[in-house]
Design a protein around this motif. Structure first.
Motif, PDB file in Angstrom:
ATOM      1  N   HIS A 155       0.825  -1.207   0.000  1.00 57.41           N
ATOM      2  CA  HIS A 155       0.000   0.000   0.000  1.00 57.41           C
ATOM      3  C   HIS A 155       0.852   1.246   0.000  1.00 57.41           C
ATOM      4  O   HIS A 155       1.884   1.292   0.671  1.00 57.41           O
ATOM      5  CB  HIS A 155      -0.853   0.082   1.284  1.00 57.41           C
ATOM      6  CG  HIS A 155      -2.013  -0.839   1.319  1.00 57.41           C
ATOM      7  ND1 HIS A 155      -3.089  -0.736   0.493  1.00 57.41           N
ATOM      8  CD2 HIS A 155      -2.283  -1.881   2.140  1.00 57.41           C
ATOM      9  CE1 HIS A 155      -3.978  -1.669   0.793  1.00 57.41           C
ATOM     10  NE2 HIS A 155      -3.495  -2.385   1.785  1.00 57.41           N
ATOM     11  N   ASP A 156       0.405   2.276  -0.684  1.00 56.27           N
ATOM     12  CA  ASP A 156       0.942   3.620  -0.518  1.00 56.27           C
ATOM     13  C   ASP A 156       0.016   4.371   0.427  1.00 56.27           C
ATOM     14  O   ASP A 156      -1.182   4.506   0.154  1.00 56.27           O
ATOM     15  CB  ASP A 156       1.010   4.357  -1.857  1.00 56.27           C
ATOM     16  CG  ASP A 156       2.141   3.856  -2.734  1.00 56.27           C
ATOM     17  OD1 ASP A 156       3.155   3.395  -2.183  1.00 56.27           O
ATOM     18  OD2 ASP A 156       1.991   3.930  -3.971  1.00 56.27           O
ATOM     19  N   GLY A 157       0.543   4.842   1.535  1.00 58.32           N
ATOM     20  CA  GLY A 157      -0.264   5.612   2.470  1.00 58.32           C
ATOM     21  C   GLY A 157      -1.282   4.751   3.188  1.00 58.32           C
ATOM     22  O   GLY A 157      -1.155   3.537   3.280  1.00 58.32           O
ATOM     23  N   ALA A 158      -2.328   5.427   3.680  1.00 60.31           N
ATOM     24  CA  ALA A 158      -3.311   4.752   4.517  1.00 60.31           C
ATOM     25  C   ALA A 158      -4.495   4.204   3.740  1.00 60.31           C
ATOM     26  O   ALA A 158      -5.332   3.500   4.293  1.00 60.31           O
ATOM     27  CB  ALA A 158      -3.822   5.724   5.585  1.00 60.31           C
ATOM     28  N   GLY A 159      -4.600   4.514   2.467  1.00 58.04           N
ATOM     29  CA  GLY A 159      -5.762   4.099   1.694  1.00 58.04           C
ATOM     30  C   GLY A 159      -5.697   2.644   1.273  1.00 58.04           C
ATOM     31  O   GLY A 159      -4.686   1.962   1.451  1.00 58.04           O
ATOM     32  N   PRO A 160      -6.778   2.159   0.676  1.00 58.10           N
ATOM     33  CA  PRO A 160      -6.847   0.752   0.281  1.00 58.10           C
ATOM     34  C   PRO A 160      -6.191   0.452  -1.055  1.00 58.10           C
ATOM     35  O   PRO A 160      -6.047  -0.706  -1.423  1.00 58.10           O
ATOM     36  CB  PRO A 160      -8.352   0.490   0.207  1.00 58.10           C
ATOM     37  CG  PRO A 160      -8.930   1.822  -0.194  1.00 58.10           C
ATOM     38  CD  PRO A 160      -8.068   2.852   0.490  1.00 58.10           C
ATOM     39  N   GLN A 161      -5.785   1.481  -1.781  1.00 60.31           N
ATOM     40  CA  GLN A 161      -5.246   1.254  -3.113  1.00 60.31           C
ATOM     41  C   GLN A 161      -3.859   0.622  -3.056  1.00 60.31           C
ATOM     42  O   GLN A 161      -3.041   0.989  -2.214  1.00 60.31           O
ATOM     43  CB  GLN A 161      -5.172   2.574  -3.885  1.00 60.31           C
ATOM     44  CG  GLN A 161      -6.529   3.156  -4.217  1.00 60.31           C
ATOM     45  CD  GLN A 161      -7.348   2.199  -5.067  1.00 60.31           C
ATOM     46  OE1 GLN A 161      -8.356   1.666  -4.618  1.00 60.31           O
ATOM     47  NE2 GLN A 161      -6.898   1.966  -6.285  1.00 60.31           N
ATOM     48  N   PRO A 162      -3.573  -0.328  -3.942  1.00 59.25           N
ATOM     49  CA  PRO A 162      -2.251  -0.935  -3.960  1.00 59.25           C
ATOM     50  C   PRO A 162      -1.196   0.048  -4.443  1.00 59.25           C
ATOM     51  O   PRO A 162      -1.489   0.992  -5.190  1.00 59.25           O
ATOM     52  CB  PRO A 162      -2.405  -2.098  -4.947  1.00 59.25           C
ATOM     53  CG  PRO A 162      -3.545  -1.706  -5.813  1.00 59.25           C
ATOM     54  CD  PRO A 162      -4.469  -0.919  -4.943  1.00 59.25           C
ATOM     55  N   SER A 163       0.025  -0.172  -4.006  1.00 55.51           N
ATOM     56  CA  SER A 163       1.140   0.644  -4.472  1.00 55.51           C
ATOM     57  C   SER A 163       1.411   0.358  -5.941  1.00 55.51           C
ATOM     58  O   SER A 163       0.966  -0.655  -6.504  1.00 55.51           O
ATOM     59  CB  SER A 163       2.387   0.335  -3.649  1.00 55.51           C
ATOM     60  OG  SER A 163       2.826  -0.995  -3.912  1.00 55.51           O
ATOM     61  N   GLY A 164       2.168   1.230  -6.573  1.00 53.77           N
ATOM     62  CA  GLY A 164       2.534   1.003  -7.959  1.00 53.77           C
ATOM     63  C   GLY A 164       3.323  -0.281  -8.135  1.00 53.77           C
ATOM     64  O   GLY A 164       3.117  -1.025  -9.107  1.00 53.77           O
ATOM     65  N   ALA A 165       4.238  -0.558  -7.186  1.00 54.27           N
ATOM     66  CA  ALA A 165       5.047  -1.780  -7.280  1.00 54.27           C
ATOM     67  C   ALA A 165       4.182  -3.021  -7.142  1.00 54.27           C
ATOM     68  O   ALA A 165       4.361  -4.010  -7.865  1.00 54.27           O
ATOM     69  CB  ALA A 165       6.136  -1.765  -6.215  1.00 54.27           C
ATOM     70  N   ALA A 166       3.227  -2.981  -6.210  1.00 50.13           N
ATOM     71  CA  ALA A 166       2.347  -4.130  -6.018  1.00 50.13           C
ATOM     72  C   ALA A 166       1.453  -4.342  -7.234  1.00 50.13           C
ATOM     73  O   ALA A 166       1.247  -5.477  -7.679  1.00 50.13           O
ATOM     74  CB  ALA A 166       1.498  -3.939  -4.767  1.00 50.13           C
ATOM     75  N   ARG A 167       0.938  -3.253  -7.785  1.00 50.31           N
ATOM     76  CA  ARG A 167       0.067  -3.373  -8.950  1.00 50.31           C
ATOM     77  C   ARG A 167       0.839  -3.955 -10.135  1.00 50.31           C
ATOM     78  O   ARG A 167       0.308  -4.769 -10.901  1.00 50.31           O
ATOM     79  CB  ARG A 167      -0.519  -2.008  -9.318  1.00 50.31           C
ATOM     80  CG  ARG A 167      -1.608  -2.074 -10.381  1.00 50.31           C
ATOM     81  CD  ARG A 167      -2.160  -0.687 -10.688  1.00 50.31           C
ATOM     82  NE  ARG A 167      -2.780  -0.093  -9.526  1.00 50.31           N
ATOM     83  CZ  ARG A 167      -4.017  -0.353  -9.129  1.00 50.31           C
ATOM     84  NH1 ARG A 167      -4.756  -1.239  -9.797  1.00 50.31           N
ATOM     85  NH2 ARG A 167      -4.523   0.241  -8.066  1.00 50.31           N
ATOM     86  N   ALA A 168       2.092  -3.565 -10.282  1.00 50.46           N
ATOM     87  CA  ALA A 168       2.890  -4.083 -11.385  1.00 50.46           C
ATOM     88  C   ALA A 168       3.060  -5.600 -11.280  1.00 50.46           C
ATOM     89  O   ALA A 168       2.967  -6.322 -12.272  1.00 50.46           O
ATOM     90  CB  ALA A 168       4.256  -3.396 -11.415  1.00 50.46           C
ATOM     91  N   VAL A 169       3.282  -6.082 -10.057  1.00 47.03           N
ATOM     92  CA  VAL A 169       3.473  -7.525  -9.854  1.00 47.03           C
ATOM     93  C   VAL A 169       2.154  -8.274 -10.002  1.00 47.03           C
ATOM     94  O   VAL A 169       2.077  -9.299 -10.690  1.00 47.03           O
ATOM     95  CB  VAL A 169       4.092  -7.794  -8.469  1.00 47.03           C
ATOM     96  CG1 VAL A 169       4.076  -9.288  -8.150  1.00 47.03           C
ATOM     97  CG2 VAL A 169       5.521  -7.266  -8.411  1.00 47.03           C
TER      98      VAL A 169
END
Length: 299
Positions: free
Chosen positions: A267-281
Motif C-alpha cells: 500500500h501507498d499511504g493509509a488508503g486501500p489502493q495498492p502501491s505502484g510496485a504491487a500493482r505491477a506484480v
C-alpha cells in the motif's frame, strides 16, 4: 495444498493481531478479479492473463500470495518448474504465463484441488498455455510417490512452494481435513517440503518459498546444508508496518551468504489502493522487485 494470505479458512490464529494483520494484507490487493465461485469462467489473475476455477468460499482459495511467489521466478527462465503443494494451480499457472520457456508441473496431494486445476487448464482463457502445464497428484513427503509420478531426482530447474502457514498445535485446525491440510503444517514442519525440493532440483537450480515473516528462521534453518545464496524479500502491508510475509529464493547446493533485499510495500499511504510496485506484480506480471536477475537456463 498451500497456505495463503488472509485470515485463513479452517484455522483460528492464536491472536487478534494475527487475524487483523493478515486481513489487512488480503484487503491490500485483490488478486482474483472474478470472485463468484459458481462462475464457470473462473477467477481472473494477472490482469486477466489466465483464469482458475476455485472451490466455494469457506474453503482454501488462492490469491495474491501465489502471484507474489510466481513473480520470484526470473524472467526468461527455461526448463522445468515444479509447483509443490500447488492447490488449484494459481502460482504454477502464473509462472507459466510469465515464463514461456518453462514447462510447469502442478504437484498436489488433494484430489479435489487437482481436479479443479485440470478443469482450469481446459478453460479457453488458458489455451495459450498449450501443453506446457500438467497436473500431478502425489505426496511430496514420499519420495516413492514422487518417483512413481515421474518426478525423478534432480529433474527440475526451479521449484516454487507456498506451504501451509500455521504450525501444528499453534492454531485450532478445522475438522474439515482438506481445509486443515491446506493451512496447518504436519508435525515435521517445513522440513519435508524443503527436503523434497532439494531432492528434485538439479545443482544450481532455484527454490522459492513464501511464508509468514515470523517463520523466516524456520525457512533458513531448513535451507541449511541444502540451499545457499538465499535472497529474502520482506512483504509489508504498508511502509511503516512490520513485514507479514517473506519470499525466500535460494540456490540448490550453494554455500553463498544470505542477502536481505528491499521490501515490497503493498500500500501507498493509509488508503486501500495498492502501491505502484504491487500493482505491477499482481496485475502486470512484473518480476518481484528486490530480487537480482539470474541466468537460470535449462541444462
Amino acid at each position: 495444498m498451500s497456505g495463503e494470505a488472509g485470515a485463513a479458512p479452517g484455522v483460528e490464529p492464536s491472536s487478534t493481531a494475527a487475524r487483523e494483520g493478515t486481513a489487512d494484507v488480503t484487503a491490500a490487493c485483490a488478486a482474483g478479479e472474478g470472485s463468484d465461485p459458481a462462475d464457470a469462467a473462473g477467477d481472473a489473475f494477472l490482469g486477466g492473463r489466465f483464469r482458475v476455477l476455485q472451490p466455494p468460499r469457506g474453503r482454501h482459495r488462492s490469491g495474491h500470495d501465489a502471484l507474489l511467489l510466481a513473480a520470484s521466478v526470473p524472467e526468461g527462465a527455461t526448463g522445468r518448474c515444479l509447483d509443490l503443494g500447488a492447490g488449484v494451480g494459481v502460482a504454477g499457472l502464473a509462472v507459466a504465463v510469465r515464463c514461456p520457456g518453462l514447462s510447469v508441473d502442478l504437484v498436489e496431494i488433494d484430489s479435489e484441488a487437482a481436479a479443479l486445476a485440470r478443469r482450469s487448464l481446459a478453460l479457453p482463457a488458458n489455451a495459450a498455455l498449450g501443453g506446457r502445464v500438467r497436473v500431478i497428484e502425489a505426496d511430496i513427503a514420499m519420495p516413492s510417490a514422487l518417483a512413481d509420478a515421474g518426478l525423478q531426482p534432480h529433474a527440475a530447474d526451479i521449484v516454487v512452494m507456498n506451504p501451509p502457514f500455521y504450525a501444528a498445535g499453534r492454531v485450532r485446525a478445522s475438522p474439515d481435513a482438506r481445509r486443515a491440510t491446506a493451512h496447518v503444517l504436519g508435525e515435521a514442519g517445513l522440513d519435508p517440503w524443503l527436503r523434497a525440493a532439494a531432492r528434485l532440483l538439479r545443482p544450481g537450480g532455484l527454490v522459492s518459498i513464501i511464508f509468514p515473516a515470523s517463520g523466516l528462521d524456520e525457512v533458513l534453518e531448513g535451507c541449511r546444508g541444502r540451499f545457499g545464496a538465499a535472497v529474502v524479500v520482506p512483504v509489508h502491508a504498508r511502509a511503516d508496518a512490520p513485514a507479514l510475509r517473506v519470499i525466500v529464493r535460494a540456490v540448490a547446493g550453494s554455500r553463498g551468504p544470505m542477502t536481505l533485499a528491499p521490501g515490497l510495500v503493498l500500500h501507498d499511504g493509509a488508503g486501500p489502493q495498492p502501491s505502484g510496485a504491487a500493482r505491477a506484480v499482481l496485475e502486470q506480471a512484473a518480476p518481484l522487485p528486490g530480487l537480482p536477475a539470474v541466468a537460470n537456463k535449462a541444462r
